[in-house]
Motif scaffolding. Structure first.
Motif, PDB file in Angstrom:
ATOM      1  N   UNK B 138       0.832  -1.211   0.000  1.00 36.83           N
ATOM      2  CA  UNK B 138       0.000   0.000   0.000  1.00 36.83           C
ATOM      3  C   UNK B 138       0.859   1.251   0.000  1.00 36.83           C
ATOM      4  N   UNK B 139       2.047   1.199  -0.600  1.00 38.91           N
ATOM      5  CA  UNK B 139       2.980   2.333  -0.494  1.00 38.91           C
ATOM      6  C   UNK B 139       2.368   3.605  -1.077  1.00 38.91           C
ATOM      7  N   UNK B 140       2.810   4.736  -0.479  1.00 33.57           N
ATOM      8  CA  UNK B 140       2.362   6.055  -0.913  1.00 33.57           C
ATOM      9  C   UNK B 140       0.861   6.249  -0.756  1.00 33.57           C
ATOM     10  N   UNK B 141       0.249   5.484   0.164  1.00 31.14           N
ATOM     11  CA  UNK B 141      -1.145   5.768   0.491  1.00 31.14           C
ATOM     12  C   UNK B 141      -1.217   6.227   1.938  1.00 31.14           C
ATOM     13  N   UNK B 144      -0.007   3.501   4.345  1.00 29.66           N
ATOM     14  CA  UNK B 144       1.442   3.439   4.467  1.00 29.66           C
ATOM     15  C   UNK B 144       1.936   4.523   5.413  1.00 29.66           C
ATOM     16  N   UNK B 145       1.445   5.738   5.198  1.00 32.10           N
ATOM     17  CA  UNK B 145       1.869   6.858   6.037  1.00 32.10           C
ATOM     18  C   UNK B 145       1.526   6.589   7.501  1.00 32.10           C
ATOM     19  N   UNK B 146       0.278   6.134   7.721  1.00 32.96           N
ATOM     20  CA  UNK B 146      -0.138   5.861   9.103  1.00 32.96           C
ATOM     21  C   UNK B 146       0.728   4.769   9.715  1.00 32.96           C
ATOM     22  N   UNK B 147       1.070   3.745   8.901  1.00 31.42           N
ATOM     23  CA  UNK B 147       1.911   2.672   9.396  1.00 31.42           C
ATOM     24  C   UNK B 147       3.278   3.166   9.808  1.00 31.42           C
ATOM     25  N   UNK B 148       3.859   4.045   8.977  1.00 38.75           N
ATOM     26  CA  UNK B 148       5.184   4.570   9.301  1.00 38.75           C
ATOM     27  C   UNK B 148       5.132   5.420  10.562  1.00 38.75           C
ATOM     28  N   UNK B 149       4.091   6.250  10.664  1.00 43.49           N
ATOM     29  CA  UNK B 149       3.950   7.077  11.865  1.00 43.49           C
ATOM     30  C   UNK B 149       3.847   6.180  13.099  1.00 43.49           C
TER      31      UNK B 149
END
Lengths: 466, 325
Positions: B138-141, B144-149
């Motif tokens: 799900x990169x660049x969605x 993905x952002x929430x997962x990285x945070x």
């Protein structure tokens, strides 16, 4: 003079560090590549809001690094003497919090002690009133909650006011219309604030910090915001004092190991031959010992040295400070290997590049090449290592203090706070507040450091920008 | 292959000698045995006789490296260096302060350590890699952002918090498993499940982020574009092509810790009262039992060096292009 300034070794190093950061940033302003990279960091909203939080922590840490000894009340005829207790500027600011100690545990914002005690004039065991927490309420305990609500809103208002003041000052300086800027901010307009998308984030973060500050000051005037610990010390005071220890360990450790890592890494990569073999052998040997065990062994040995030479230190603060510095040194000795390895690899690559070979052809000396041509091109790795290591070191301090090889038990740090609070969890009902306070402060510091470090790495690492 | 392994083993010898010399210098040269005795006995009981007795009990009364009083080869062997440091190569670690044989103690404590460290390691690897693949899928969605945070936030929480918080929630509030302790056989499972889960949970943040970076780097390669051009679904590209090719960077970081699993985890074991090597080390540090700490340093580096060797061997298994010279 009513105070005698005291300069602990860690203070000196911290101020040297601050001065060198200042000097380096002046130098970096003149370098185009560095300025461009920092400009990328400055335009990153997450990084800048993390930097704002970090700046608040650093401010507290610096305040806590100005030490002095207060003069004792003058005895007639006797020469002036100074207290053996070494205080800092932060202690002076927080004198209220420091001196209003209760007898033992009390919950956050409580008016009564946590444990029942037999009172003098009654046969029953009751919760005694606190000496300071909620003392201004008198007998009117029903007003407790209302009083807290009033204080919170008063604190919010004060924080808001201060923020508006700062915002308007900034708008005046940046020649902007205050109301229009605020409106833009509220609408989440990225274009606001002189074209820098990060300005809005900084101001929102600042608002958060100021609101918390306002609430803490207004509540702290009448209550113990985070409760008190076993000996009745205010937990908020302890948490604020811990910040300096965390910052010191996070920065000084990297600082003490940096010269060694840079020197050996460049030497190994550029000179090669038996020098390379020797240096590689050195860091492979050191890094093959598990970090915690090497630290534990070294700290145990350091304790023996400190304990067998009690005459080296004039005050207990000095001894604790020496122990803190020694811990930084030991942590640094165990962690320089990674940086040295990275620098060696990068030097190997740089050595083959045209500009280095041109310098060699011109007959520039070895050390001049290393200093003028190799070192400046490695600075981004050094910087990335510095910011990336910080958060790990702050977390490591807590673990090491738990293991028993951390800072001096008399030094206030997140590790010692957690270590003493751990015992209180078994009590029924549980004493949770000092643990939660320590973890919350540590989380804020480490999260801000992690976010900032990521942005710095992205801005400086040539691979990631591609 | 065999020649390579033998040569690598030979390389390990100077490093082990270096570690040995370093621990010897740290424990016997930086502080003399007299200093250690004075520190352990405390200020009050320090008499020359007490110090002498302490040293004799531990075998520290010999000369450091050269025994001039002895005859023949005993000038070298009847010394602290030989009896305390050189004998470690033979697996003889001497006795702890409580009189027990350290080698035997280590042997009996490896089991419980491994019982926690191994499941934590395997489960952690599995969870982190699946989570990272999910994020890359799900990169660049927003996901993905929430997962990285989430990963950064989880990385920023102290490991102590996971242990203390988990122990409190699961054992004290929900009463699901005992707070601490250890039992033999199948009985051990109920003591092990919580430390393993907490260990996996605490490591997820940093390892997921690391694997995600590796996968993202791998996904820009030409073969991935070819696979997509062939019309393979993204699922197949990720799981069959990217995952396999990412093995080399993953192995670099993973295999090296496998031998060290024997050492156990300092924090988990001491919080959960598990009689493994981690809690043994912590107890030794708190009791200032220098002999045990010295032995653990040595064993730790032996295991680490074994890990480096295993890493090199695993490369050849994962990637036929890598040839060992």
């Amino acid at each position: 003079m009513s105070i005698q300034p005291v300069l602990l070794w860690s203070d000196v190093l911290l101020f040297v560090l601050m001065a060198s950061i200042g000097g380096l940033s002046l130098w970096a302003r003149r370098q185009d590549a560095l300025r461009a990279a920092w400009a990328r960091v400055a335009r990153n909203p997450v990084a800048m809001s993390a930097a704002t939080v970090l700046a608040a922590f650093v401010l507290i840490g610096l305040l806590d690094s100005v030490h002095y000894r207060a003069r004792l009340p003058a005895q007639p005829g006797a020469e002036t003497r100074y207290s053996v207790e070494v205080n800092s500027a932060l202690d002076a600011v927080l004198a209220d919090l420091r001196q209003r100690a209760e007898k033992t545990y009390s919950a956050p914002l409580a008016t009564h002690l946590f444990a029942k005690e037999a009172l003098e004039n009654s046969a029953q065991r009751e919760f005694p009133r606190l000496k300071f927490g909620g003392a201004h309420l008198g007998a009117d305990l029903a007003a407790h909650e209302f009083d807290i609500a009033v204080r919170v809103s008063r604190g919010c208002a004060a924080g808001m006011l201060l923020w508006l003041l700062m915002a308007s000052l900034w708008c005046r300086l940046a020649d902007l219309e205050l109301i229009a800027t605020l409106k833009q901010l509220r609408e989440g307009n990225q274009g606001s604030g002189a074209g820098n998308p990060a300005t809005g984030a900084v101001f929102v973060t600042l608002l958060g910090i100021l609101l918390l500050l306002g609430i803490a000051i207004s509540l702290g005037g009448g209550y113990h915001v985070f409760g008190t610990d076993k000996v009745g010390q205010d937990v908020l005071y302890l948490s604020l004092k811990s910040i300096r220890t965390g910052l010191l360990i996070g920065t000084l450790t990297t600082l003490v190991m940096l010269p060694l890592a840079v020197l050996l890494g460049i030497l190994a990569g550029y000179v090669g031959g038996w020098v390379d073999d020797l240096i590689q052998y050195l860091y492979t040997t050191l890094s093959s010992i598990p970090g915690v065990l090497l630290i534990a062994a070294a700290v145990l040995m350091m304790q023996v040295i400190i304990d067998t030479h009690p005459d080296w230190f004039a005050t207990s603060a000095e001894r604790a400070d020496a122990r803190l510095l020694a811990l930084c040194l030991i942590l640094g000795m165990t962690s320089w290997t990674g940086v040295a390895r990275l620098l060696r690899g990068e030097t190997l690559k740089l050595r083959e590049l045209e500009f280095v070979q041109a310098a060699q052809a011109f007959g520039v000396g070895r050390f001049a090449i290393m200093r003028r041509h190799i070192l400046p091109n490695l600075m981004h790795i050094v910087l990335i290592a510095l910011v990336m290591d910080f958060s790990g070191l702050v977390l490591a301090e807590a673990v090491l203090s738990y293991v028993g090889v951390g800072v001096d038990p008399s030094t206030i740090s997140f590790g010692t706070m957690i270590n003493t609070a751990r015992m209180e969890l078994a009590r029924e009902p549980m004493v949770w507040w000092s643990l939660v306070a320590a973890f919350a402060f540590m989380f804020a510091l480490v999260l801000a450091a992690n976010l900032f470090a990521d942005a710095v790495r992205d801005a400086f690492d040539p691979r990631s920008s591609a | 292959m065999l020649a390579y392994i033998i040569r690598r083993l030979l390389y390990a010898i100077p490093i082990l000698i270096g570690v040995n010399l370093l621990t010897f210098a740290l424990f016997f040269v930086v502080n003399t045995p007299d200093d250690m005795a004075r520190m352990q006995l405390g200020v009050k009981r320090v008499t020359p006789e007490a110090i002498q007795k302490w040293k004799v009990e531990r075998g520290y009364d010999k000369p450091l490296v050269w025994n001039a009083a002895a005859a023949g080869s005993a000038t070298l062997t009847d010394t602290i260096f030989f009896s305390k440091s050189v004998r470690m190569f033979a697996g003889d670690f001497g006795r702890a302060d409580d009189g027990r044989d350290i080698s035997r103690e280590i042997g009996s404590r490896m089991g419980p350590s491994l019982a926690i460290a191994l499941p934590t390691f395997v489960l952690g690897l599995f969870v982190a890699i699946s989570f990272a693949l999910l994020l890359v899928f799900f990169r660049a969605t927003t996901l993905d952002f929430a997962g990285v945070v989430l990963c950064v936030a989880m990385m920023s929480i102290s490991g102590l918090f996971y242990i203390i918080g988990g122990q409190w929630l699961v054992s004290k509030v929900w009463h699901l498993v005992p707070i601490s302790g250890y039992g033999g056989g199948l009985d051990a499972a109920k003591f092990l499940i919580l430390p393993v889960i907490i260990g996996v949970f605490g490591g997820i943040g940093s390892s997921t982020r690391w694997y995600r970076t590796i996968f993202l780097e791998e996904i820009t390669r030409d073969y991935v574009r070819t696979a997509r051009a062939k019309g393979l679904p993204e699922r197949v590209v990720l799981f069959r092509h990217v995952l396999r090719n990412a093995m080399i960077p993953i192995l670099t970081g993973v295999v090296v810790v496998i031998p060290s699993l024997f050492m156990g985890s300092l924090l988990t074991e001491s919080f959960f009262g598990i009689p493994g090597l981690g809690s043994y080390t912590i107890d030794a540090i708190n009791a200032q039992d220098f002999a045990v700490v010295r032995s653990m340093v040595f064993i730790g580096s032996v295991l680490y060096i074994a890990g480096l060797l295993l890493t090199d061997i695993s490369y050849t298994l994962a990637d036929p292009r890598v040839r060992l010279q």
